[in-house]
Write an enzyme that holds these catalytic residues in place. Structure first.
Site, PDB file in Angstrom:
ATOM      1  CD  GLU A  28      -2.978  -1.174   2.248  1.00  0.00           C
ATOM      2  OE1 GLU A  28      -2.667  -0.692   3.343  1.00  0.00           O
ATOM      3  OE2 GLU A  28      -4.093  -1.669   2.003  1.00  0.00           O
ATOM      4  CG  ASP A  73      -7.615  -5.431   5.083  1.00  0.00           C
ATOM      5  OD1 ASP A  73      -7.066  -5.658   6.164  1.00  0.00           O
ATOM      6  OD2 ASP A  73      -7.680  -4.304   4.570  1.00  0.00           O
ATOM      7  CD  GLU A 129      -9.782  -1.266   8.168  1.00  0.00           C
ATOM      8  OE1 GLU A 129      -8.860  -1.794   8.798  1.00  0.00           O
ATOM      9  OE2 GLU A 129      -9.665  -0.862   6.990  1.00  0.00           O
TER      10      GLU A 129
HETATM   11  C1  BDP Z   1      -6.109  -2.181   6.142  1.00  0.00           C
HETATM   12  C2  BDP Z   1      -6.409  -0.798   6.597  1.00  0.00           C
HETATM   13  C3  BDP Z   1      -5.261   0.154   6.441  1.00  0.00           C
HETATM   14  C4  BDP Z   1      -3.993  -0.462   7.006  1.00  0.00           C
HETATM   15  C5  BDP Z   1      -3.747  -1.791   6.332  1.00  0.00           C
HETATM   16  C6  BDP Z   1      -2.596  -2.563   6.936  1.00  0.00           C
HETATM   17  O1  BDP Z   1      -7.514  -0.327   5.860  1.00  0.00           O
HETATM   18  O2  BDP Z   1      -5.593   1.353   7.084  1.00  0.00           O
HETATM   19  O3  BDP Z   1      -2.912   0.376   6.854  1.00  0.00           O
HETATM   20  O4  BDP Z   1      -4.848  -2.628   6.479  1.00  0.00           O
HETATM   21  O5  BDP Z   1      -2.872  -3.510   7.669  1.00  0.00           O
HETATM   22  O6  BDP Z   1      -6.993  -2.998   6.830  1.00  0.00           O
HETATM   23  O7  BDP Z   1      -1.453  -2.253   6.693  1.00  0.00           O
END
Ligand code: BDP
Length: 723
Positions: free
Chosen positions: A310, A384, A412
């Site tokens: 990401e 996720d 989340e």
């Molecule tokens: C996702 C989240 C994000 C996190 C990412 C992570 O949306 O904010 O940075 O995972 O785990 O669930 O790195």
């Protein structure tokens, strides 16, 4: 005129009963309330058993144990407790093996079983008298034993004949705070960060101490203070001094501090041209940084790293592998006994591959190439943190690498802080899942505790749901998820129902009616959220970015696999993601036994049906209903469970304090509205794509689809980004 209106306000406040009550019970004390025991017979019995204590030895940890024990006993028994200071004749003695003198032999405790953190609590008899002995090999073991003993009293247990041995199954039991240096919390729904970087290191908030107490009471022994989307600034001296101050507070409670390491830190704060892990100046930079850290924090735990994920920088920026990156950091912390937790949460939009397959493809070939002090931290599922996912296929696939579990406590994708969802059911489902890595009986729990592959290192992480809200977690019931995480990290064989029960007893009351009703409600809550959000294996159909509320129609997010339509693939013919051999074949990433179990929709109650299969709307489900009708039924079932939760809660009025009763009641009202919103929006959408009407026996959506599509939440909480 002025004084008149002040008088008026004072008069109004005096009329408000809630004003007084809010001071009485605000949730701050969590499960460590130590209020006087209500059962008078039991109170009498406890009082007759314990009047004096002696904690042998001197250390900050034993001082903490003494303070906790004294405060706990005095609160619970409403009587003064005498510390005999140096007399083993006390009615309760707590001591390490080396300080316990003669008691070691007579106790019959087998210290070789207790390791460095375990403890024993036993009743010792001498003629007519008996005493309680809490013992361990280490001071921290004694502290854990003290907390356990207080828990026995808080839950009104029989302490007449104790014979308890307790040893953690997993070595590193860690909270991951996704906290930024400006105190925003990524995916945080309980206020801002606990860490007040501005006033640290000089100002020590009582919260830091109470945070450590709460964690120690459930055996959590590590905390990553900063967001995985990391800021290199935290590795600079002014911040390290602040980190050291926190480490000093946590140390007596057995909690080690860890930090997230931004891979490009050598460029950002070291003025180097590169962060290439094979470059000697980069390696040198990290070694020096690490030396500085250990000078200030001699027991620093190590680093947690999110790399090439990401948008975060990582070794692949230099054509190096994840192992190259992890090993470089591992070499730097090794002389000091530190570890590196390297995250496996990677997926790339350049790869047109099913997103849930990518981490496995990336990491499996690296099995065996990490240093001994590296743990690979793997999210529970391959996508996720969804309300339900099959287990991550990496579990069981890397026998030569210690894998660490990452759960998300912060909700989340589970209704955030307004939905009551008891996550222990989810955690347990993952821990108990059989990977068949070495044949039947190769549960995930055995992989992460190291027993299946004889790993020396083991770990489990929970993304924290804690913030500076007065009650820590915003939803009073979210405290249970923190609690359950700690308990399962210590002993994954515990049952969610047992954990919930003792949590309710300590947090609210021992009233059996309240306990059994609340327990039922908690245990139904996880399946409820699955049903009203993502039944039958649906996933990631939340609105984009903030993930608050439904968004199954979204098809314009930055990249294909951020779009809900990518995941449900619904059209006029059918719905679901084909991950069998005719589709992405993600199933091949599981061992044959697990593959068969996951693929067979019937065998697992269709919980992963649409995760693995794309099916026509007319497909006949186990209930005999068509897939479309089953989807409608499940969404409605989700809402019905929330209604049942509300109904149950309504019967509990008067059994606990009014403040928390009302808080939960109002939150359940929000949850009810949100469950309906989810059901209506999703069914309106799927009805529009499938061309099938929602059967008339169900409540029809309150609004047309367009209404739901237009809803916007510009200020939804918890949105990430690391400024
Ligand atoms: C996702 C989240 C994000 C996190 C990412 C992570 O949306 O904010 O940075 O995972 O785990 O669930 O790195």
């Amino acid at each position: 005129m002025k004084s008149k209106s002040i008088l008026h306000i004072l008069f109004m406040l005096a009329q408000l009963p809630a004003f007084q009550l809010a001071i009485a019970e605000d949730g701050y004390r969590l499960w460590l309330r130590y209020d006087k025991i209500r059962n008078s017979a039991l109170l009498h019995e406890y009082r007759s058993r314990i009047s004096t204590i002696y904690i042998a030895g001197i250390s900050p940890t034993l001082t903490a144990a003494n303070r906790e024990l004294t405060a706990g006993l005095e609160g619970l028994m409403a009587k003064k407790i005498i510390d005999t200071k140096n007399n083993f004749n006390a009615s309760l003695v707590a001591a390490t093996k080396s300080a316990a003198g003669n008691m070691v032999k007579t106790s019959g405790i087998d210290y070789s079983l207790l390791g460095t953190e375990g403890f024993a609590i036993i009743t010792m008899r001498d003629g007519k008298t008996s005493k309680i002995f809490i013992s361990a090999n280490t001071d921290i073991g004694v502290l854990y034993g003290v907390f356990h003993f207080l828990r026995l009293l808080q839950t009104e247990s029989d302490i007449s004949n104790l014979s308890i041995n307790s040893v953690p199954k997993i070595k590193h039991r860690i909270l991951n705070h996704w906290d930024n240096l400006n105190r925003t919390v990524e995916r945080g729904y309980a206020g801002i960060s606990l860490w007040n970087w501005h006033t640290l290191p000089t100002y020590i908030d009582q919260r830091y101490i109470d945070y450590a107490r709460a964690n120690a009471s459930i055996g959590i022994n590590g905390t990553v203070l900063t967001n995985v989307n990391a800021n290199a600034l935290v590795l600079t001296e002014p911040y390290l001094l602040k980190v050291a101050a926190l480490a000093n507070i946590f140390r007596p409670y057995g909690i080690k501090v860890f930090l997230t390491a931004r891979f490009s830190a050598p460029i950002e704060s070291g003025n180097l041209q590169t962060a290439d892990p094979n470059d000697t100046s980069v390696q040198q930079w990290w070694k020096q940084r690490v030396q500085e850290i250990y000078k200030l924090i001699p027991d620093f735990g190590g680093f947690l790293v999110k790399a090439n994920s990401e948008g975060q920088p990582g070794p692949q920026n230099y054509n190096r592998s994840h192992a190259d990156g992890a090993n470089m950091l591992a070499d730097a912390v090794k002389p000091f006994g530190g570890i590196v937790m390297w995250r496996a949460f990677v997926y790339s939009n350049e790869v047109p591959e099913d997103r849930v397959k990518q981490a496995y493809a990336e990491f499996k070939p690296l099995d065996g190439s990490f240093r001994k002090n590296v743990l690979l931290q793997v999210k529970s599922g391959p996508l996720d943190f969804q309300p339900r996912e099959p287990i991550h296929p990496l579990f069981g696939a890397m026998p030569a690498t210690p894998l660490m579990m990452e759960f998300q406590l912060t909700q989340e994708y589970l209704g955030q802080a307004t939905n009551l969802v008891y996550e222990a059911s989810l955690f347990k489902e993952c821990l108990d899942a059989d990977t068949y890595a070495k044949g039947k009986g190769s549960q995930v729990s055995k992989i992460i505790d190291g027993s299946l592959d004889k790993q020396q290192l083991s770990g489990i992480a929970g993304v924290a749901n804690i913030g500076n809200e007065r009650n820590w977690t915003a939803h009073p019931f979210a405290q249970a998820n923190w609690y359950a995480f700690g308990k399962l990290a210590w002993d994954h064989s515990l049952q969610p129902s047992d954990i919930a029960k003792e949590w309710i007893q300590q947090t609210f009351t021992n009233d059996p009616g309240f306990v059994s009703a609340t327990l039922k409600l908690m245990l139904s809550s996880r399946e409820a959220v699955v049903n009203y959000m993502t039944p039958l294996g649906l996933h990631h159909i939340m609105a984009t970015s903030h993930h608050y509320g439904p968004g199954p129609w979204i098809d314009n997010a930055g990249r294909a696999d951020w779009n809900p339509v990518y995941y449900h693939k619904a059209d006029s013919n059918g719905i679901g993601f084909d991950r069998t051999a005719t589709g992405s074949d993600a199933l091949t990433q599981y061992a044959p036994g697990a593959r068969r179990a996951l693929e067979n929709a019937e065998a697992n109650d269709e919980i992963y049906l649409l995760w693995f299969h794309h099916l026509p709307w007319t497909y006949t489900t186990k209930s005999g209903r068509s897939l479309w009708e089953e989807l409608c039924a499940r969404y409605n079932q989700g809402v019905d469970t929330v209604i049942a939760m509300q109904t149950t809660w309504a019967t509990l009025s008067g059994k606990i304090d009014e403040e928390r009763y009302n808080q939960v009641k109002m939150l359940l009202n929000i949850q009810h509205d949100e469950a309906i919103w989810w059901r209506d929006a999703c069914l309106a959408y799927f009805s529009s794509v499938s061309g099938r009407p929602i059967p008339a026996n169900y409540q029809q959506p309150a609004h047309p689809l367009e209404y739901y599509k237009k809803l916007q939440f510009r200020f939804a909480p918890g949105i990430g980004g690391n400024p």
